[in-house]
Design an enzyme around this catalytic site. Structure first.
Site, PDB file in Angstrom:
ATOM      1  N   ASN A  60      32.950  51.655   3.870  1.00 22.60           N
ATOM      2  CA  ASN A  60      31.950  50.886   4.609  1.00 22.60           C
ATOM      3  C   ASN A  60      32.316  50.770   6.081  1.00 22.60           C
ATOM      4  OD1 ASN A  60      33.446  48.996   2.642  1.00 22.60           O
ATOM      5  ND2 ASN A  60      32.638  47.474   4.033  1.00 22.60           N
ATOM      6  N   ASP A  61      32.278  49.636   6.667  1.00 21.88           N
ATOM      7  CA  ASP A  61      32.314  49.492   8.131  1.00 21.88           C
ATOM      8  C   ASP A  61      33.355  50.346   8.862  1.00 21.88           C
ATOM      9  OD1 ASP A  61      31.247  47.362   6.761  1.00 21.88           O
ATOM     10  OD2 ASP A  61      32.288  45.829   7.888  1.00 21.88           O
ATOM     11  N   ARG A 121      34.677  36.138   9.739  1.00 20.94           N
ATOM     12  CA  ARG A 121      35.404  37.421   9.719  1.00 20.94           C
ATOM     13  C   ARG A 121      34.916  38.408  10.779  1.00 20.94           C
ATOM     14  NH1 ARG A 121      32.692  37.025   4.747  1.00 20.94           N
ATOM     15  NH2 ARG A 121      30.671  38.076   4.768  1.00 20.94           N
TER      16      ARG A 121
HETATM   17  C1  FRU Z   1      30.317  44.197   6.354  1.00 16.32           C
HETATM   18  C2  FRU Z   1      31.440  43.494   5.634  1.00 16.32           C
HETATM   19  C3  FRU Z   1      32.287  42.723   6.618  1.00 16.32           C
HETATM   20  C4  FRU Z   1      33.620  42.668   5.930  1.00 16.32           C
HETATM   21  C5  FRU Z   1      33.661  44.003   5.258  1.00 16.32           C
HETATM   22  C6  FRU Z   1      34.441  44.031   3.978  1.00 16.32           C
HETATM   23  O1  FRU Z   1      29.855  45.309   5.692  1.00 16.32           O
HETATM   24  O2  FRU Z   1      30.938  42.637   4.634  1.00 16.32           O
HETATM   25  O3  FRU Z   1      31.775  41.465   6.954  1.00 16.32           O
HETATM   26  O4  FRU Z   1      34.676  42.476   6.807  1.00 16.32           O
HETATM   27  O5  FRU Z   1      32.337  44.386   5.026  1.00 16.32           O
HETATM   28  O6  FRU Z   1      34.535  45.338   3.491  1.00 16.32           O
END
Ligand code: FRU
Length: 514
Positions: A49-50, A178
């Site tokens: 992901n991110d 976060r």
């Molecule tokens: C966004 C998120 C962030 C978090 C991360 C965890 O996609 O939910 O807020 O830090 O993914 O994987």
């Protein structure tokens, strides 16, 4: 409700703790996928992901991403979540350095979540969110959010700072706290952190620090729109661009309004004067979607040594229902983009380094007045540039990922009668996430010659309209016959000039497994 006890039952802090056989099985599954991308970084197994820690350090671009490599293991379902690391000289070919940050301390035991990085004194300083839970012995699990630090040296070795930089939860906020994004102004460092207030509305909070190990709360970013704009803001980013301030953030829980905010979660931005760093005041008022496609979230920006502001995002929404799941992986990043700001708008373009990927080239001019094949061979990895002149009330149709009969396709429609630009993926292959709609659209001006650029890859398209003022990013899952491009013009003829570069596969050196 998630059964957290079950989710974390087989928690590991490194892939070394997982039987080799399981890792090999996962790898084999991924290799069987017909959807592997050619020029986009994607998950090697499990979930990507991110993007995190996007930066330039020691002569290299560094790019990390959230990685859950074991997410789709079964019997048992292992849990490990941290940062996977790539570096590159040219933003198109990468060295894979494997998992760089893992969930191996008390504060990040349940996930080393998103964060950012900045070169400081010959090292790369990393700040990220540690996800931990309290009350795990009862059913009253509560998030313990902590902003953690780490240093990476010139040998790409990451060393965690053991004491938290910012301890949470903070008084006014819930455990949703976060995704710190760091930047420097003068001699002071700042981080902007995504947060949820106790009244369940989203915001971003600013901290400052002189020496990085302790951080002082400046306060919330004060805008006119964040009183009640979604229930949580994830992945905020802030930067100055030629005397303007740009705030990017991912509000969750916005209501769909006609053709905007159609995804599960959104990515927004706002241009204003430079952020007031002593009290958090930000006077931007017009909030726009950064990308109007089906799949775009959690972008992060960085400044290059030659002064460009680059952006990269997760080409997905959060649902995680991609058809690749059955091959044991989900998620890819967008192609890196350069952004500029004009007026109240961000303009995005693929970085010019894409030219390193150009293999064969095709260009021409055509008058279109019926359906015809523009391209009938090759792989679906192309940089397509079009200049489109539609006659009065004409409807120009550009079909990508078409099968030879053009029954299946990703359809792009420029409807001059209605001034609408439409992207429709209803017939593009395997349908997914249809509950969020199969069409995205915006207004366009057909009076002018319309500029359209598309970065096409095996299972995605990034569509840049009018020099990237509007962008639509999306995944598609076509079958193997869908590698044609068709064009058509209804009601009136359309004249197109096109320049199409096929793209070679990016090189990824380094680790074979995760
Ligand atoms: C966004 C998120 C962030 C978090 C991360 C965890 O996609 O939910 O807020 O830090 O993914 O994987």
């Amino acid at each position: 409700m998630k059964d957290r006890k079950k989710e974390f039952k087989h928690l590991v802090t490194s892939l070394d703790e997982v039987p080799q056989k399981i890792l090999e099985e996962q790898e084999q599954k991924v290799l069987a996928s017909p959807f592997r991308q050619q020029i986009h970084i994607e998950s090697k197994m499990g979930q990507l992901n991110d993007p995190n820690g996007f930066s330039f350090f020691n002569g290299w671009f560094h790019l990390f991403h959230q990685s859950f490599p074991l997410k789709y293991t079964q019997k048992p379902n292992y849990f490990e979540q941290g940062w996977h690391h790539y570096k590159s000289k040219n933003l198109v070919d990468w060295i894979d350095l494997g998992q760089a940050i893992s969930n191996d301390t008390y504060f990040d035991k349940y996930g080393a979540y998103s964060g950012s990085a900045l070169p400081i004194n010959n090292q790369l300083f990393i700040i990220y969110s540690g996800n931990s839970w309290m009350n795990t012995e009862t059913d009253n699990w509560r998030r313990l959010p902590t902003q953690m630090g780490a240093w990476m040296d010139k040998n790409d070795q990451v060393r965690k700072i053991t004491t938290p930089l910012i301890k949470g939860p903070l008084d006014k906020y819930t455990g949703h706290f976060r995704d710190p994004k760091i930047f420097k102004k003068g001699n002071t460092y700042y981080v902007i952190v995504g947060a949820q207030r106790k009244n369940l509305t989203g915001t971003a909070v600013l901290f400052k620090s002189e020496r990085l190990m302790t951080w002082d709360l400046v306060g919330e970013i004060k805008t006119q729109f964040n009183k009640n704009f979604g229930y949580m803001w994830e992945c905020p980013d802030y930067f100055d661009f030629k005397n303007k301030g740009i705030l990017i953030f991912c509000p969750q829980g916005l209501k769909t309004k006609f053709n905007i905010f159609q995804n599960m979660n959104q990515t927004c931005y706002c241009v204003g004067d430079e952020l007031n760093l002593s009290n958090g005041k930000f006077n931007g008022t017009i909030v726009k979607e950064l990308d109007q496609g089906f799949d775009f979230y959690a972008p992060q920006t960085m400044l290059t040594p030659d002064g460009r502001r680059l952006l990269i995002a997760w080409m997905s929404i959060m649902n995680g229902n991609d058809p690749t799941k059955k091959f044991g992986y989900t998620g890819c990043l967008t192609f890196p983009r350069e952004i500029t700001v004009i007026g109240n708008s961000i303009y995005q373009q693929p970085v010019h380094e894409i030219e390193n990927l150009y293999s064969s080239h095709l260009q021409g001019k055509q008058e279109i007045n019926c359906e015809k094949i523009l391209i009938g061979k090759g792989r679906n990895a192309r940089d397509i540039k079009l200049n489109i002149k539609i006659q009065h009330n004409g409807i120009f149709i550009f079909d990508l990922f078409s099968d030879p009969q053009n029954r299946k396709h990703l359809r792009i429609i420029l409807n001059a009668a209605k001034n609408r630009f439409i992207v429709n993926r209803a017939q593009s292959g395997i349908n997914f996430e249809d509950e969020f709609g199969v069409e995205r659209s915006c207004e366009f001006n057909p009076e002018k010659t319309v500029k359209l650029r598309i970065i096409q890859d095996i299972s995605s398209a990034e569509i840049f309209l009018e020099n990237g003022e509007k962008v639509f990013s999306l995944r598609v899952f076509p079958d193997q016959k869908q590698n044609y491009i068709f064009v058509n013009s209804l009601n009136a003829k359309t004249v197109i000039k096109y320049e199409i570069n096929e793209l070679r596969i990016m090189k990824v050196e380094g680790k074979k497994n995760v």
